[in-house]
Motif scaffolding. Structure first.
Motif, PDB file in Angstrom:
ATOM      1  N   PRO A  16       0.829  -1.201   0.000  1.00 21.86           N
ATOM      2  CA  PRO A  16       0.000   0.000   0.000  1.00 21.86           C
ATOM      3  C   PRO A  16       0.864   1.252   0.000  1.00 21.86           C
ATOM      4  CG  PRO A  16      -0.823  -1.598   1.579  1.00 21.86           C
ATOM      5  CD  PRO A  16       0.502  -2.115   1.101  1.00 21.86           C
ATOM      6  N   ARG A  56     -18.908   2.780  -3.063  1.00 20.94           N
ATOM      7  CA  ARG A  56     -18.001   2.124  -2.120  1.00 20.94           C
ATOM      8  C   ARG A  56     -18.278   0.627  -2.079  1.00 20.94           C
ATOM      9  NH1 ARG A  56     -15.182   4.614   3.044  1.00 20.94           N
ATOM     10  NH2 ARG A  56     -14.084   2.740   3.757  1.00 20.94           N
ATOM     11  N   ALA A  82      -7.173  -2.958   0.709  1.00 29.93           N
ATOM     12  CA  ALA A  82      -7.531  -2.358   2.002  1.00 29.93           C
ATOM     13  C   ALA A  82      -7.472  -0.838   1.918  1.00 29.93           C
ATOM     14  CB  ALA A  82      -6.610  -2.878   3.093  1.00 29.93           C
ATOM     15  N   PHE A  83      -8.331  -0.249   1.096  1.00 31.67           N
ATOM     16  CA  PHE A  83      -8.360   1.211   0.982  1.00 31.67           C
ATOM     17  C   PHE A  83      -9.004   1.811   2.233  1.00 31.67           C
ATOM     18  CE2 PHE A  83     -12.267  -0.407  -0.951  1.00 31.67           C
ATOM     19  CZ  PHE A  83     -13.250   0.398  -0.393  1.00 31.67           C
ATOM     20  N   ASP A  84      -8.599   3.020   2.562  1.00 30.82           N
ATOM     21  CA  ASP A  84      -9.145   3.676   3.745  1.00 30.82           C
ATOM     22  C   ASP A  84     -10.175   4.730   3.345  1.00 30.82           C
ATOM     23  OD1 ASP A  84      -7.633   5.815   2.790  1.00 30.82           O
ATOM     24  OD2 ASP A  84      -6.064   5.593   4.294  1.00 30.82           O
ATOM     25  N   ASP A  85     -10.782   5.360   4.355  1.00 28.27           N
ATOM     26  CA  ASP A  85     -11.826   6.346   4.093  1.00 28.27           C
ATOM     27  C   ASP A  85     -11.304   7.517   3.270  1.00 28.27           C
ATOM     28  OD1 ASP A  85     -13.569   4.797   5.572  1.00 28.27           O
ATOM     29  OD2 ASP A  85     -13.454   6.037   7.384  1.00 28.27           O
ATOM     30  N   THR A 125      -8.876   7.621   1.103  1.00 26.14           N
ATOM     31  CA  THR A 125      -8.656   7.244  -0.291  1.00 26.14           C
ATOM     32  C   THR A 125      -9.964   7.228  -1.061  1.00 26.14           C
ATOM     33  OG1 THR A 125      -6.700   5.931   0.269  1.00 26.14           O
ATOM     34  CG2 THR A 125      -7.811   5.403  -1.797  1.00 26.14           C
TER      35      THR A 125
END
Length: 352
Positions: free
Chosen positions: A48, A228, A239-242, A244
Motif C-alpha cells: 500500500p 463504495r 484495504a483502501f481507507d476512508d 482514499t
C-alpha cells in the motif's frame, strides 16, 4: 465497469482463476527516445502506497467538453494517457504517474465526461456516454494538447476507450495497455442473457436501467454508498481507507455524473438511444475491429468480472506485437492496487 460479455464463455471456469502469462515480443521500433528505458523504473513488491495528491489540475477545451486533467513529467517527453473507469477517477493513477514521469514520460490523466472537473461546454449538449462518444473525447483531448501520438493505458471504461481509439485511429496510438483485454461493446450480443451467477455480478447495471436506480445515483449519500460497495466487491483484498475513497468520491459530485453513468449502462443494454452523429463509428465497432498497435493486456487475478485470466478469449483481436500478463492477488482497480506493475506494462508496451 467492464463489459459483461467479456467473460460469458468462460463463466464455468471459476472467477479469478490462475493463469500463466503468454504472448510474443516483437523487436523494438525505431526512433524511440533514448531517455525512455523501462529498466530505469524498479518493480518493487506491491505494498500500500501512502496517499499523495496530484499537482494543480489543468483544464482544456476539447470537442464538446472542457476537460480537467492531471499532468506529470517533462513537457516534451513521449506521452502516456491514462484513463480511469467506473466508479473511479484520476486518482487510480496517482502512484502510476510519478513512475512514468521519472522514466521521462509526459503523463496525462483526464477525468472522463461526467467526472470531476470535466464539464460539457454547452448546457444543451446531450449527456451521452456511448462508447464512441467517450473515445472521441480522447481524440479531441490529444488534438487540443497538440499531441500527435500517445501510449494509451486504461482499465474498465478506460480500457474500452483506449481500445476503441487504437482500433479506429491507430495512427494516434504508440502502444496500448488494456486491463481486461478487448472490451469493445457488442450491443447486439448484450441482448442475450448470461447464466444467472454471472448476471448477479452486474447487479448495478440493472439497477441503473430503472428510474429508481438513477434517483439512487443522484442521491449524494446513496451514490457514495453504492460506489463504495462496488469498490469492495471488485477489489476483495484492497484495504483502501476512508480518505482514499473520499478523495475519489469527490469526482462523483459532477452535476452530469448520474446522467452519464446511467446512459452508459443503459446504452450497452440497448435501452438508451445512440446519437446519429456517432453512427458511423458504432457501425465500425459492431464489426469488432482488430487492434494492430503494440499491446500488453493485463488480467487481475481477483477481478470478479473475469472468469479466466489466460486472455485466450480475446487474443484474436490483437494483431500486432503483443503480451499478456496476469496480476496475481489484484482486483479490478489494477493501477491503484498494483501501480508498479501497471507502470512497468506501460513502459514495456512502448518497447514492443
Amino acid at each position: 465497469m467492464i463489459d459483461r460479455r467479456t467473460f460469458s464463455k468462460a463463466v464455468g471456469l471459476g472467477l479469478g482463476a490462475a493463469a500463466v502469462p503468454t504472448g510474443a515480443v516483437a523487436a523494438d521500433r525505431s526512433g524511440r527516445p533514448a531517455a525512455v528505458d523501462p529498466a530505469e523504473v524498479p518493480a518493487p513488491a506491491e505494498v500500500p502506497a501512502p496517499a499523495r495528491p496530484f499537482g494543480k489540475l489543468k483544464q482544456v477545451r476539447a470537442g464538446v467538453l472542457d476537460i480537467g486533467y492531471a499532468e506529470a513529467g517533462p513537457a516534451h517527453g513521449p506521452v502516456a494517457v491514462c484513463l480511469h473507469g467506473w466508479p473511479y477517477d484520476i486518482h487510480s493513477y496517482v502512484d502510476v504517474a510519478p513512475l512514468l514521469a521519472e522514466a521521462g514520460y509526459r503523463v496525462i490523466v483526464p477525468y472522463l465526461r461526467g467526472h470531476g472537473t470535466t464539464t460539457f461546454r454547452s448546457p444543451t449538449e446531450v449527456r451521452n456516454a456511448q462508447q464512441s462518444a467517450v473515445a472521441l473525447d480522447i481524440v479531441a483531448l490529444l488534438d487540443a494538447l497538440g499531441i500527435r501520438r500517445a501510449v494509451l493505458a486504461g482499465f474498465d471504461w478506460g480500457s474500452r476507450t483506449a481500445g476503441i481509439v487504437a482500433a479506429l485511429w491507430p495512427e494516434r496510438v504508440r502502444a496500448l495497455v488494456s486491463v481486461g483485454g478487448y472490451l469493445v461493446t457488442d450491443v447486439r450480443a448484450q441482448q442475450n442473457p448470461l447464466p444467472p451467477k454471472a448476471e448477479h455480478t452486474w447487479w448495478y447495471q440493472y439497477y441503473f436501467a430503472t428510474d429508481r436506480g438513477r434517483r439512487g445515483l443522484e442521491n449524494p449519500q446513496y451514490r457514495r454508498e453504492l460506489c463504495r460497495a462496488v469498490w469492495a466487491e471488485a477489489s476483495p483484498t484492497w484495504a483502501f481507507d476512508d480518505a482514499t475513497f473520499e478523495r475519489t468520491a469527490a469526482a462523483f459530485d459532477n452535476p452530469d455524473y448520474a446522467a452519464i453513468v446511467t446512459h452508459n449502462y443503459r446504452w450497452r443494454l440497448g435501452l438508451a438511444a445512440s446519437e446519429p452523429r456517432y453512427d458511423r463509428y458504432e457501425q465500425r465497432l459492431a464489426d469488432r475491429p482488430a487492434i494492430g498497435v503494440p499491446t500488453i493486456t493485463l488480467d487481475p487475478g481477483l477481478d470478479p468480472f473475469l472468469a479466466s485470466t489466460d486472455g485466450l478469449g480475446y487474443r484474436k483481436f490483437f494483431t500486432g506485437a503483443y503480451e499478456h500478463r496476469v496480476l496475481d492477488g489484484v482486483g479490478h482497480n489494477a493501477p491503484q492496487e498494483a501501480p508498479a506493475a501497471f507502470a512497468r506494462a506501460v513502459l514495456d508496451a512502448d518497447r514492443l
